[in-house]
Design a protein around this motif. Structure first.
Motif, PDB file in Angstrom:
ATOM      1  N   PRO A   1      53.315  14.102  20.500  1.00 54.01           N
ATOM      2  CA  PRO A   1      54.129  13.310  21.433  1.00 54.01           C
ATOM      3  C   PRO A   1      54.124  11.839  21.048  1.00 54.01           C
ATOM      4  O   PRO A   1      53.107  11.291  20.645  1.00 54.01           O
ATOM      5  CB  PRO A   1      53.421  13.533  22.781  1.00 54.01           C
ATOM      6  CG  PRO A   1      52.001  13.827  22.419  1.00 54.01           C
ATOM      7  CD  PRO A   1      52.049  14.562  21.107  1.00 54.01           C
ATOM      8  N   THR A   2      55.274  11.198  21.143  1.00 56.43           N
ATOM      9  CA  THR A   2      55.373   9.769  20.860  1.00 56.43           C
ATOM     10  C   THR A   2      56.426   9.160  21.769  1.00 56.43           C
ATOM     11  O   THR A   2      57.516   9.727  21.937  1.00 56.43           O
ATOM     12  CB  THR A   2      55.720   9.507  19.384  1.00 56.43           C
ATOM     13  OG1 THR A   2      55.990   8.111  19.210  1.00 56.43           O
ATOM     14  CG2 THR A   2      56.916  10.323  18.932  1.00 56.43           C
ATOM     15  N   ILE A   3      56.104   8.035  22.368  1.00 60.03           N
ATOM     16  CA  ILE A   3      57.026   7.359  23.281  1.00 60.03           C
ATOM     17  C   ILE A   3      57.931   6.409  22.514  1.00 60.03           C
ATOM     18  O   ILE A   3      59.138   6.360  22.729  1.00 60.03           O
ATOM     19  CB  ILE A   3      56.245   6.602  24.371  1.00 60.03           C
ATOM     20  CG1 ILE A   3      55.448   7.592  25.219  1.00 60.03           C
ATOM     21  CG2 ILE A   3      57.197   5.798  25.253  1.00 60.03           C
ATOM     22  CD1 ILE A   3      54.571   6.954  26.258  1.00 60.03           C
ATOM     23  N   SER A   4      57.359   5.653  21.603  1.00 60.22           N
ATOM     24  CA  SER A   4      58.112   4.630  20.882  1.00 60.22           C
ATOM     25  C   SER A   4      58.527   5.050  19.479  1.00 60.22           C
ATOM     26  O   SER A   4      59.132   4.254  18.760  1.00 60.22           O
ATOM     27  CB  SER A   4      57.279   3.350  20.793  1.00 60.22           C
ATOM     28  OG  SER A   4      56.058   3.599  20.114  1.00 60.22           O
ATOM     29  N   ARG A   5      58.205   6.279  19.064  1.00 59.63           N
ATOM     30  CA  ARG A   5      58.496   6.751  17.703  1.00 59.63           C
ATOM     31  C   ARG A   5      57.968   5.755  16.671  1.00 59.63           C
ATOM     32  O   ARG A   5      58.671   5.353  15.739  1.00 59.63           O
ATOM     33  CB  ARG A   5      59.998   6.974  17.509  1.00 59.63           C
ATOM     34  CG  ARG A   5      60.479   8.262  18.089  1.00 59.63           C
ATOM     35  CD  ARG A   5      61.970   8.461  17.914  1.00 59.63           C
ATOM     36  NE  ARG A   5      62.404   8.332  16.544  1.00 59.63           N
ATOM     37  CZ  ARG A   5      62.293   9.289  15.603  1.00 59.63           C
ATOM     38  NH1 ARG A   5      61.743  10.442  15.919  1.00 59.63           N
ATOM     39  NH2 ARG A   5      62.742   9.072  14.381  1.00 59.63           N
ATOM     40  N   SER A   6      56.703   5.376  16.821  1.00 55.71           N
ATOM     41  CA  SER A   6      56.099   4.399  15.939  1.00 55.71           C
ATOM     42  C   SER A   6      54.875   5.002  15.262  1.00 55.71           C
ATOM     43  O   SER A   6      54.293   5.980  15.733  1.00 55.71           O
ATOM     44  CB  SER A   6      55.688   3.146  16.714  1.00 55.71           C
ATOM     45  OG  SER A   6      54.655   3.445  17.630  1.00 55.71           O
ATOM     46  N   ILE A   7      54.485   4.380  14.150  1.00 59.70           N
ATOM     47  CA  ILE A   7      53.288   4.806  13.434  1.00 59.70           C
ATOM     48  C   ILE A   7      52.048   4.682  14.303  1.00 59.70           C
ATOM     49  O   ILE A   7      51.121   5.489  14.210  1.00 59.70           O
ATOM     50  CB  ILE A   7      53.128   3.971  12.147  1.00 59.70           C
ATOM     51  CG1 ILE A   7      54.201   4.368  11.123  1.00 59.70           C
ATOM     52  CG2 ILE A   7      51.751   4.165  11.528  1.00 59.70           C
ATOM     53  CD1 ILE A   7      54.027   5.758  10.550  1.00 59.70           C
ATOM     54  N   SER A   8      52.025   3.670  15.177  1.00 65.16           N
ATOM     55  CA  SER A   8      50.845   3.459  16.022  1.00 65.16           C
ATOM     56  C   SER A   8      50.588   4.644  16.951  1.00 65.16           C
ATOM     57  O   SER A   8      49.442   4.912  17.319  1.00 65.16           O
ATOM     58  CB  SER A   8      50.997   2.181  16.843  1.00 65.16           C
ATOM     59  OG  SER A   8      52.140   2.246  17.681  1.00 65.16           O
ATOM     60  N   ASP A   9      51.641   5.360  17.347  1.00 64.34           N
ATOM     61  CA  ASP A   9      51.445   6.569  18.157  1.00 64.34           C
ATOM     62  C   ASP A   9      50.828   7.685  17.331  1.00 64.34           C
ATOM     63  O   ASP A   9      49.975   8.436  17.810  1.00 64.34           O
ATOM     64  CB  ASP A   9      52.783   7.039  18.743  1.00 64.34           C
ATOM     65  CG  ASP A   9      53.276   6.148  19.867  1.00 64.34           C
ATOM     66  OD1 ASP A   9      52.445   5.377  20.410  1.00 64.34           O
ATOM     67  OD2 ASP A   9      54.468   6.200  20.190  1.00 64.34           O
TER      68      ASP A   9
END
Length: 377
Positions: free
Chosen positions: A151-159
Motif C-alpha cells: 500500500p502507498t498513499i503518495s506513490r513515493s519511494i519513501s512509502d
C-alpha cells in the motif's frame, strides 16, 4: 593533429571515468560458487553458463584452480537457467534461480563422472536465502511484484522503503533523511543542497511503475557504495524481455476521499483539491535475445490549496488551521493597499495552485555478446 586527438580522447575517457566513479551504487547481481567432483575435490576448468530466461541474456565463467567461479554484472531478478559442465562428467542444470539486486548468490555443485553415457541432472533452485555469508551489511530487497502489492498513499519511494525495519520514510536508524544516498541505475538523485525534507529534492525522479527492484542498505561495507553515511537506496529500472508487455494505469483522489477530523478537532470543511495520475509502460524485443526496449510515461496533475491556514472571525486561533488574524484585519490591509497604491492583494480565504509533473523513461538493452552488454537510458 594526432597528439591533439589523443589528448581529446584521453580527457573524455578521464571525465567519463570520473562520472562513473561518482555515481556509484548497486545496479547488478552476482553469482558465485564452487564446483567439485563426487569426492569433493575442486574441479578446475568447469564451465558455468547462466541464461536469463525472460531475455535470453547469457553469462558465463570457468572455475579456477580451486574450483571457484564468480560471474559479475548480471541482471537482477530471473528466473535463470544455470548449466554446469565438464568433459567426462554429467552436466547439471539448475532452474528457477533468482538473483537479488546487489547481492552475491552462492550456487555450489558437484559433478559425477561417467565413462559410458553423459547424463544431465536437473535441479530446481529457490530464491536466495537472506542468511548469506557474502552479505555486506543489513539489506532489504523489494521486488517489483512486492511494490505492486504494497500500500502507498503518495506513490513515493519513501512509502516502499518502510519495508525495512531500520527506515522511517527517508530517515535511517534515526539519521537525517537528507544524508541518505539515493541512486537510480547508479545515478545520484540526492538532495545535495538540503533545501527540503524530501529525497530526492524534487520528489520521485521516475514513476514507481518503471522500477524493477529497490534495495535498502544500512551502513554497508561494500566498496562499490560510497560517498554517503547511514543508509542508502538503490533502485534499478525495468528493461525489455523477449515478450511484449505493457500496462496502462490511472489513480485519482480528491477532497471527498480524505477524512475531515483528527481526534476532537473538526476541520469543518474540505478545500477543493484533487490528484490525478495517468501513465503507461511498454517493453519488448527489437531483436530476440539481442536487443530490447522499455518505455514509461506518467503525467500527474494536482490542483490543490497550498496554504491551509485561514483567518479567524473572533481573533482566536485553534493552533491547527485557524489563525489569530481576523478576516476584518486582512480586509482592512487589502483595502488600504488597493486604495493607496493600486495593488490588488488577491484572496485571503483561498490559495489555489495547479501542480503538474511529467515523468518519462526510455531504455535500450543490447546483448553484444556473452561478455559485453550495453544499456542506454
Amino acid at each position: 593533429m594526432n597528439k591533439l586527438l589523443k589528448f581529446f580522447y584521453s580527457t573524455l575517457l578521464f571525465l567519463f571515468m570520473a562520472i562513473v566513479s561518482y555515481g556509484q551504487g548497486s545496479t547488478t547481481s552476482f553469482l558465485q560458487g564452487k564446483i567439485t567432483d563426487e569426492r569433493q575435490q575442486a574441479m578446475a576448468g568447469a564451465t558455468i553458463v547462466a541464461t536469463h530466461e525472460p531475455s535470453g541474456t547469457v553469462y558465463g565463467a570457468n572455475t579456477n584452480s580451486q574450483g571457484l567461479y564468480n560471474i559479475e554484472g548480471m541482471r537482477p531478478g530471473g528466473p535463470y537457467n544455470v548449466e554446469v559442465s565438464f568433459v567426462g562428467y554429467a552436466k547439471r542444470t539448475f532452474t528457477e534461480i533468482y538473483l537479488l539486486l546487489g547481492e552475491h548468490t552462492t550456487l555450489n555443485a558437484d559433478l559425477s563422472q561417467t565413462s559410458t553415457e553423459l547424463r544431465e541432472v536437473t535441479v530446481i533452485g529457490s530464491r536466495t536465502s537472506k542468511f548469506s555469508t557474502t552479505k555486506t551489511g543489513a539489506t532489504t530487497n523489494i521486488s517489483g511484484e512486492q511494490m505492486i502489492t504494497l500500500p502507498t498513499i503518495s506513490r513515493s519511494i519513501s512509502d516502499i522503503t518502510r519495508v525495512s525495519p531500520y527506515t522511517n520514510g527517508m530517515s535511517f536508524s534515526g539519521g537525517d533523511g537528507r544524508s541518505t544516498n539515493f541512486t537510480v541505475d547508479g545515478s545520484n538523485f540526492n538532495n545535495n543542497f538540503g533545501l527540503g525534507s524530501n529525497l530526492p529534492g524534487g520528489g520521485n525522479p521516475i514513476s514507481l511503475d518503471a522500477i524493477e527492484e529497490v534495495q535498502v542498505v544500512i551502513a554497508p561495507f561494500d566498496l562499490r557504495q560510497t560517498n554517503f553515511i547511514g543508509g542508502g537506496i538503490n533502485a534499478i529500472t525495468k528493461s525489455g524481455t523477449n515478450n511484449i508487455k505493457g500496462s496502462a494505469y490511472t489513480y485519482y483522489t480528491n477532497q471527498n476521499m480524505r477524512g475531515n477530523k483528527i481526534g476532537d478537532h473538526n476541520f469543518s470543511r474540505s478545500d477543493k483539491e484533487s490528484n490525478s495520475i495517468y501513465g503507461f509502460t511498454l517493453g519488448g524485443p527489437i531483436v530476440k535475445n539481442k536487443l530490447f526496449f522499455f518505455g514509461n510515461l506518467e503525467y500527474e496533475n494536482s490542483p490543490k490549496q497550498i496554504v491551509r491556514w485561514r483567518a479567524s472571525t473572533d481573533g482566536v486561533t485553534d493552533e491547527q488551521t485557524i489563525s489569530r488574524v481576523t478576516e476584518s484585519d486582512l480586509e482592512t490591509v487589502s483595502d488600504y493597499l488597493r486604495d493607496k497604491y493600486g495593488y490588488e492583494t488577491g484572496s485571503f480565504s483561498s490559495f489555489p495552485a495547479n501542480v503538474s509533473n511529467l515523468k518519462y523513461l526510455a531504455r535500450l538493452d543490447w546483448n553484444i555478446n556473452r561478455d559485453n552488454k550495453l544499456s542506454v537510458r
